[in-house]
Design a protein around this motif. Structure first.
Motif, PDB file in Angstrom:
ATOM      1  N   ARG A  68       0.877  -1.381  -0.087  1.00  0.00           N
ATOM      2  CA  ARG A  68      -0.009  -0.011  -0.066  1.00  0.00           C
ATOM      3  C   ARG A  68       0.777   1.237  -0.159  1.00  0.00           C
ATOM      4  O   ARG A  68       0.469   2.248  -0.635  1.00  0.00           O
ATOM      5  N   THR A  69       2.021   1.268   0.816  1.00  0.00           N
ATOM      6  CA  THR A  69       2.818   2.283   0.891  1.00  0.00           C
ATOM      7  C   THR A  69       3.514   2.718  -0.541  1.00  0.00           C
ATOM      8  O   THR A  69       3.552   3.750  -0.963  1.00  0.00           O
ATOM      9  N   GLU A  70       3.945   1.517  -1.030  1.00  0.00           N
ATOM     10  CA  GLU A  70       4.531   1.618  -2.447  1.00  0.00           C
ATOM     11  C   GLU A  70       3.574   2.196  -3.422  1.00  0.00           C
ATOM     12  O   GLU A  70       4.099   3.057  -4.306  1.00  0.00           O
ATOM     13  N   GLN A  71       2.337   1.619  -3.483  1.00  0.00           N
ATOM     14  CA  GLN A  71       1.358   2.220  -4.476  1.00  0.00           C
ATOM     15  C   GLN A  71       1.075   3.642  -4.417  1.00  0.00           C
ATOM     16  O   GLN A  71       0.848   4.416  -5.162  1.00  0.00           O
ATOM     17  N   HIS A  72       1.003   4.103  -2.794  1.00  0.00           N
ATOM     18  CA  HIS A  72       0.762   5.819  -2.693  1.00  0.00           C
ATOM     19  C   HIS A  72       2.065   6.471  -3.038  1.00  0.00           C
ATOM     20  O   HIS A  72       1.715   7.534  -3.913  1.00  0.00           O
ATOM     21  N   GLU A  73       3.197   5.775  -2.934  1.00  0.00           N
ATOM     22  CA  GLU A  73       4.433   6.514  -3.505  1.00  0.00           C
ATOM     23  C   GLU A  73       4.425   6.773  -4.849  1.00  0.00           C
ATOM     24  O   GLU A  73       4.834   7.577  -5.434  1.00  0.00           O
ATOM     25  N   THR A  74       3.949   5.627  -5.513  1.00  0.00           N
ATOM     26  CA  THR A  74       3.888   5.555  -7.027  1.00  0.00           C
ATOM     27  C   THR A  74       2.732   6.583  -7.565  1.00  0.00           C
ATOM     28  O   THR A  74       3.241   7.399  -8.439  1.00  0.00           O
ATOM     29  N   ALA A  75       1.690   6.738  -7.061  1.00  0.00           N
ATOM     30  CA  ALA A  75       0.670   7.488  -7.382  1.00  0.00           C
ATOM     31  C   ALA A  75       1.103   8.949  -7.303  1.00  0.00           C
ATOM     32  O   ALA A  75       0.858   9.762  -8.394  1.00  0.00           O
ATOM     33  N   ILE A  76       1.907   8.965  -6.251  1.00  0.00           N
ATOM     34  CA  ILE A  76       2.320  10.683  -5.972  1.00  0.00           C
ATOM     35  C   ILE A  76       3.466  10.898  -7.150  1.00  0.00           C
ATOM     36  O   ILE A  76       3.301  11.910  -7.729  1.00  0.00           O
ATOM     37  N   ALA A  77       4.369   9.881  -7.429  1.00  0.00           N
ATOM     38  CA  ALA A  77       5.258  10.123  -8.354  1.00  0.00           C
ATOM     39  C   ALA A  77       4.536  10.386  -9.817  1.00  0.00           C
ATOM     40  O   ALA A  77       5.056  11.272 -10.432  1.00  0.00           O
ATOM     41  N   VAL A  78       3.687   9.392 -10.014  1.00  0.00           N
ATOM     42  CA  VAL A  78       2.917   9.863 -11.566  1.00  0.00           C
ATOM     43  C   VAL A  78       2.460  11.237 -11.461  1.00  0.00           C
ATOM     44  O   VAL A  78       2.411  11.784 -12.542  1.00  0.00           O
ATOM     45  N   ASP A  79       1.473  11.653 -10.297  1.00  0.00           N
ATOM     46  CA  ASP A  79       1.108  12.857 -10.310  1.00  0.00           C
ATOM     47  C   ASP A  79       2.122  14.017 -10.608  1.00  0.00           C
ATOM     48  O   ASP A  79       1.691  14.923 -11.271  1.00  0.00           O
ATOM     49  N   GLU A  80       3.185  13.947  -9.989  1.00  0.00           N
ATOM     50  CA  GLU A  80       4.142  15.041  -9.976  1.00  0.00           C
ATOM     51  C   GLU A  80       4.690  14.892 -11.414  1.00  0.00           C
ATOM     52  O   GLU A  80       5.086  16.078 -12.035  1.00  0.00           O
ATOM     53  N   LEU A  81       4.746  13.603 -12.303  1.00  0.00           N
ATOM     54  CA  LEU A  81       5.370  13.504 -13.313  1.00  0.00           C
ATOM     55  C   LEU A  81       4.510  14.265 -14.318  1.00  0.00           C
ATOM     56  O   LEU A  81       4.682  14.927 -15.372  1.00  0.00           O
ATOM     57  N   ARG A  82       3.158  13.973 -14.244  1.00  0.00           N
ATOM     58  CA  ARG A  82       1.989  14.699 -15.178  1.00  0.00           C
ATOM     59  C   ARG A  82       2.162  16.089 -14.986  1.00  0.00           C
ATOM     60  O   ARG A  82       2.132  16.778 -15.959  1.00  0.00           O
ATOM     61  N   SER A  84       4.607  18.026 -14.200  1.00  0.00           N
ATOM     62  CA  SER A  84       5.836  18.650 -14.490  1.00  0.00           C
ATOM     63  C   SER A  84       5.843  18.587 -16.310  1.00  0.00           C
ATOM     64  O   SER A  84       6.278  19.274 -16.839  1.00  0.00           O
ATOM     65  N   VAL A  85       5.214  17.481 -16.796  1.00  0.00           N
ATOM     66  CA  VAL A  85       5.270  17.500 -18.271  1.00  0.00           C
ATOM     67  C   VAL A  85       4.276  18.196 -18.834  1.00  0.00           C
ATOM     68  O   VAL A  85       4.589  18.914 -19.822  1.00  0.00           O
ATOM     69  N   SER A  86       2.973  18.597 -18.164  1.00  0.00           N
ATOM     70  CA  SER A  86       2.027  19.503 -18.413  1.00  0.00           C
ATOM     71  C   SER A  86       2.687  20.971 -18.378  1.00  0.00           C
ATOM     72  O   SER A  86       2.578  22.019 -19.198  1.00  0.00           O
ATOM     73  N   ALA A  87       3.560  21.310 -17.104  1.00  0.00           N
ATOM     74  CA  ALA A  87       4.010  22.423 -17.189  1.00  0.00           C
ATOM     75  C   ALA A  87       5.057  22.739 -18.232  1.00  0.00           C
ATOM     76  O   ALA A  87       5.323  23.812 -19.021  1.00  0.00           O
ATOM     77  N   SER A  88       5.869  21.840 -18.661  1.00  0.00           N
ATOM     78  CA  SER A  88       6.844  22.000 -19.867  1.00  0.00           C
ATOM     79  C   SER A  88       6.141  21.992 -20.948  1.00  0.00           C
ATOM     80  O   SER A  88       6.642  22.755 -21.744  1.00  0.00           O
ATOM     81  N   ARG A  89       5.101  21.486 -21.154  1.00  0.00           N
ATOM     82  CA  ARG A  89       4.368  21.581 -22.614  1.00  0.00           C
ATOM     83  C   ARG A  89       3.884  22.974 -22.587  1.00  0.00           C
ATOM     84  O   ARG A  89       3.724  23.731 -23.597  1.00  0.00           O
ATOM     85  N   GLN A  90       3.333  23.472 -21.675  1.00  0.00           N
ATOM     86  CA  GLN A  90       2.755  24.990 -21.666  1.00  0.00           C
ATOM     87  C   GLN A  90       3.850  25.822 -21.694  1.00  0.00           C
ATOM     88  O   GLN A  90       3.760  26.875 -22.585  1.00  0.00           O
TER      89      GLN A  90
END
Length: 102
Positions: A68-82, A84-90
């Protein structure tokens, strides 16, 4: 022929006896099952859980918590990546507009 006070024709007597022979184990299984279920419902089952089972259950719970902890960390990392990608595209879209717009 008379069987338990009932007149039974001799042609069907083997079938009646065979049916009774088959009914005895079925009735036994049903009553045994009913008795076991009643014990479970009343809580008469005094058997203690084996220590190995308790240890394995604790290990599985610890593994589940880790997953569960790993899943939460992965979800947070994916959100942060999205984000940053969205900000760089803008920002790159803004740069292209400025370069091609002038």
């Amino acid at each position: 022929m008379r069987l338990i006070g009932v007149l039974v024709p001799s042609e069907i007597l083997p079938f009646v006896l065979g049916g009774m022979a088959l009914l005895i184990p079925i009735v036994y299984l049903l009553t045994h099952h009913q008795r076991k279920m009643a014990e479970l419902l009343r809580g008469d089952n005094k058997q203690e859980a084996l220590p190995e089972v308790i240890d394995e259950l604790r290990q599985m719970r610890a593994e589940l918590q880790q997953l569960r902890t790993e899943q939460h960390e992965t979800a947070i990392a994916v959100d942060e990546l999205r984000t940053s990608v969205s900000a760089s595209r803008q920002s790159s879209a803004g740069v292209e507009t400025r370069l091609h717009g002038q």
